[in-house]
Design a protein around this motif. Sequence first.
Motif, PDB file in Angstrom:
ATOM      1  N   LEU A 321       0.837  -1.200   0.000  1.00  0.00           N
ATOM      2  CA  LEU A 321       0.000   0.000   0.000  1.00  0.00           C
ATOM      3  C   LEU A 321       0.870   1.247   0.000  1.00  0.00           C
ATOM      4  O   LEU A 321       0.634   2.185  -0.780  1.00  0.00           O
ATOM      5  N   ARG A 322       1.879   1.280   0.853  1.00  0.00           N
ATOM      6  CA  ARG A 322       2.730   2.467   0.951  1.00  0.00           C
ATOM      7  C   ARG A 322       3.468   2.728  -0.361  1.00  0.00           C
ATOM      8  O   ARG A 322       3.685   3.888  -0.746  1.00  0.00           O
ATOM      9  N   TYR A 323       3.838   1.662  -1.052  1.00  0.00           N
ATOM     10  CA  TYR A 323       4.488   1.789  -2.361  1.00  0.00           C
ATOM     11  C   TYR A 323       3.542   2.455  -3.359  1.00  0.00           C
ATOM     12  O   TYR A 323       3.915   3.404  -4.056  1.00  0.00           O
ATOM     13  N   VAL A 324       2.287   1.983  -3.428  1.00  0.00           N
ATOM     14  CA  VAL A 324       1.309   2.566  -4.352  1.00  0.00           C
ATOM     15  C   VAL A 324       1.035   4.019  -3.974  1.00  0.00           C
ATOM     16  O   VAL A 324       0.987   4.902  -4.843  1.00  0.00           O
ATOM     17  N   GLN A 325       0.857   4.283  -2.680  1.00  0.00           N
ATOM     18  CA  GLN A 325       0.611   5.662  -2.238  1.00  0.00           C
ATOM     19  C   GLN A 325       1.760   6.587  -2.637  1.00  0.00           C
ATOM     20  O   GLN A 325       1.525   7.715  -3.084  1.00  0.00           O
ATOM     21  N   LYS A 326       2.979   6.112  -2.468  1.00  0.00           N
ATOM     22  CA  LYS A 326       4.137   6.936  -2.815  1.00  0.00           C
ATOM     23  C   LYS A 326       4.124   7.304  -4.295  1.00  0.00           C
ATOM     24  O   LYS A 326       4.317   8.472  -4.666  1.00  0.00           O
ATOM     25  N   LEU A 327       3.867   6.321  -5.150  1.00  0.00           N
ATOM     26  CA  LEU A 327       3.879   6.591  -6.586  1.00  0.00           C
ATOM     27  C   LEU A 327       2.733   7.519  -6.984  1.00  0.00           C
ATOM     28  O   LEU A 327       2.907   8.390  -7.848  1.00  0.00           O
ATOM     29  N   VAL A 328       1.571   7.350  -6.358  1.00  0.00           N
ATOM     30  CA  VAL A 328       0.443   8.249  -6.639  1.00  0.00           C
ATOM     31  C   VAL A 328       0.793   9.665  -6.196  1.00  0.00           C
ATOM     32  O   VAL A 328       0.545  10.641  -6.913  1.00  0.00           O
ATOM     33  N   ARG A 329       1.374   9.785  -5.021  1.00  0.00           N
ATOM     34  CA  ARG A 329       1.710  11.108  -4.471  1.00  0.00           C
ATOM     35  C   ARG A 329       2.776  11.826  -5.305  1.00  0.00           C
ATOM     36  O   ARG A 329       2.762  13.050  -5.441  1.00  0.00           O
ATOM     37  N   LEU A 330       3.695  11.062  -5.894  1.00  0.00           N
ATOM     38  CA  LEU A 330       4.834  11.670  -6.588  1.00  0.00           C
ATOM     39  C   LEU A 330       4.698  11.688  -8.103  1.00  0.00           C
ATOM     40  O   LEU A 330       5.588  12.202  -8.786  1.00  0.00           O
ATOM     41  N   HIS A 331       3.592  11.172  -8.656  1.00  0.00           N
ATOM     42  CA  HIS A 331       3.572  10.954 -10.105  1.00  0.00           C
ATOM     43  C   HIS A 331       3.616  12.238 -10.926  1.00  0.00           C
ATOM     44  O   HIS A 331       3.960  12.196 -12.111  1.00  0.00           O
ATOM     45  N   LEU A 332       3.302  13.377 -10.327  1.00  0.00           N
ATOM     46  CA  LEU A 332       3.387  14.640 -11.062  1.00  0.00           C
ATOM     47  C   LEU A 332       4.771  15.278 -10.988  1.00  0.00           C
ATOM     48  O   LEU A 332       5.086  16.165 -11.787  1.00  0.00           O
ATOM     49  N   ARG A 333       5.592  14.838 -10.043  1.00  0.00           N
ATOM     50  CA  ARG A 333       6.877  15.506  -9.816  1.00  0.00           C
ATOM     51  C   ARG A 333       7.815  15.423 -11.018  1.00  0.00           C
ATOM     52  O   ARG A 333       8.371  16.458 -11.441  1.00  0.00           O
ATOM     53  N   PRO A 334       8.049  14.254 -11.593  1.00  0.00           N
ATOM     54  CA  PRO A 334       8.928  14.214 -12.775  1.00  0.00           C
ATOM     55  C   PRO A 334       8.378  15.026 -13.940  1.00  0.00           C
ATOM     56  O   PRO A 334       9.148  15.607 -14.712  1.00  0.00           O
ATOM     57  N   ILE A 335       7.059  15.078 -14.074  1.00  0.00           N
ATOM     58  CA  ILE A 335       6.452  15.868 -15.148  1.00  0.00           C
ATOM     59  C   ILE A 335       6.737  17.351 -14.918  1.00  0.00           C
ATOM     60  O   ILE A 335       7.094  18.084 -15.851  1.00  0.00           O
ATOM     61  N   ALA A 336       6.597  17.802 -13.666  1.00  0.00           N
ATOM     62  CA  ALA A 336       6.864  19.203 -13.347  1.00  0.00           C
ATOM     63  C   ALA A 336       8.328  19.545 -13.602  1.00  0.00           C
ATOM     64  O   ALA A 336       8.651  20.612 -14.123  1.00  0.00           O
ATOM     65  N   ILE A 337       9.215  18.619 -13.235  1.00  0.00           N
ATOM     66  CA  ILE A 337      10.642  18.847 -13.466  1.00  0.00           C
ATOM     67  C   ILE A 337      10.924  18.913 -14.959  1.00  0.00           C
ATOM     68  O   ILE A 337      11.658  19.786 -15.441  1.00  0.00           O
TER      69      ILE A 337
END
Length: 461
Positions: A321-337
Amino acid sequence: MFSVISEAGARCRQPVYVVGGFVRDYYLRRREGQTETDIDFVTVGSGIDLALETARLLNTRQVSVFRNFGTAHIRYGTFDLEFVGARRESYDRSSRKPVVEDGSLEDDQKRRDFTINAMSWSLNKGSWLDLVDPFGGMEDLGNGIIRTPLAPDKTYSDDPLRMMRAVRFATQLGFHIEQQSYDAITAMADRLEIISKERIVDELNKIILAPVPSRGFKLLFHTRLLAQFFPEMTTLHGVKEVNGVRHKDNFWHTLQVLDNISEHTDNLWLRWAAIMHDIGKPATQRFSPEHGWTFHGHDAVGAGMTKRIFRRLGLPLDERLRYVQKLVRLHLRPIAIANNEVTDSAVRRLIFEAGDDIDDLMTLCRADITSKNDEKVQRYLSNFDHVEELIKIVEEKDHLRNFQPPVDGLEIMEKLGLKPGPAVGKIKDAITNAILDGEIPNEREAALGYMYKIAGESGGP
């Protein structure tokens, strides 16, 4: 193996047959390359007696007996052998617990879910390996059809999970569901409510792990099954329009992302991250004349929703669960970068937060590119190539995966003569931020020097 079980059946004076998935997969050539072999046997008589006699002939004690269910299991090398007596079943509409009676092979085949799973081979003298196919399973295999042996409403009413299994087999095999069966599923979708969440999610995960999982989700959506257990996903469907401005349909987008990522990974939980990555969009959807449709904060909202959904579906609440939550939470970060000027500091913080899951995060972000504009897709992919190259360079230099500050709280207290309290945490955070911002290298001596520097500036000891 078949000859041994045939001999056991003869000694028990019980006809015995191979039935179900092994027969189906043999004709579909799905057994090739498999190291584990699961085989189901049905006998007109006691399945337990047949299993015990088989165990004696194989000289093994690896036999498990389930007398309440009249079944037995033998683990022998790479074989998993299941034994059951032929039976007929009748159900009360409000229960999944059938009234069970001894029956004939035909009775047993009638209670099977689909024609392609009702075929059997005889292991009896005089009819050795003859195909017993009373419902046209071979023809349905050839035509790529999922069809029930009996009237669909009867088969699905007996066990509503079979509606999920119909979708699962259609997805895994690339088959289509026969029209009467499809109509029955659509009409009876709410019957899924009597099925446990564990059984539902087991079938759902098999759909997710199929080569093209969107096929299954489209069937689940159109038959109303998806709404019975995963309404948050159906809420993604639809497009709103204000002043002629529309947004993309987030349901179909999510399915495209899921298919995209499935081309690159069999990791169930990375595929779940693709399913959940935009789950927070309906709750954050806003329209403004200046910016059009926005979904600000849907990454954080989606990460929060993920835990509630996992709990309700009976999915694990541990590191998966924590793995999925992390990816959901961070999925916009590389796009923003990628959309802005890439800085080492931004890349360091991304590596710091993603840790060992940085590669999976980038895989998700690439899958998230679903534009029909080829030029736009190529531009994004090129930007991601640049970000990934910087990740490699920064990681080789700064070693930030699963980063821990070179100076911990105990050492800060010891060196500076501090007692436990907020001041210690502030100093530790300052050291971390200095490393991530590139002010100091990720080294112990540099961290200690920075610690003394900020302690002196703050008037500390």
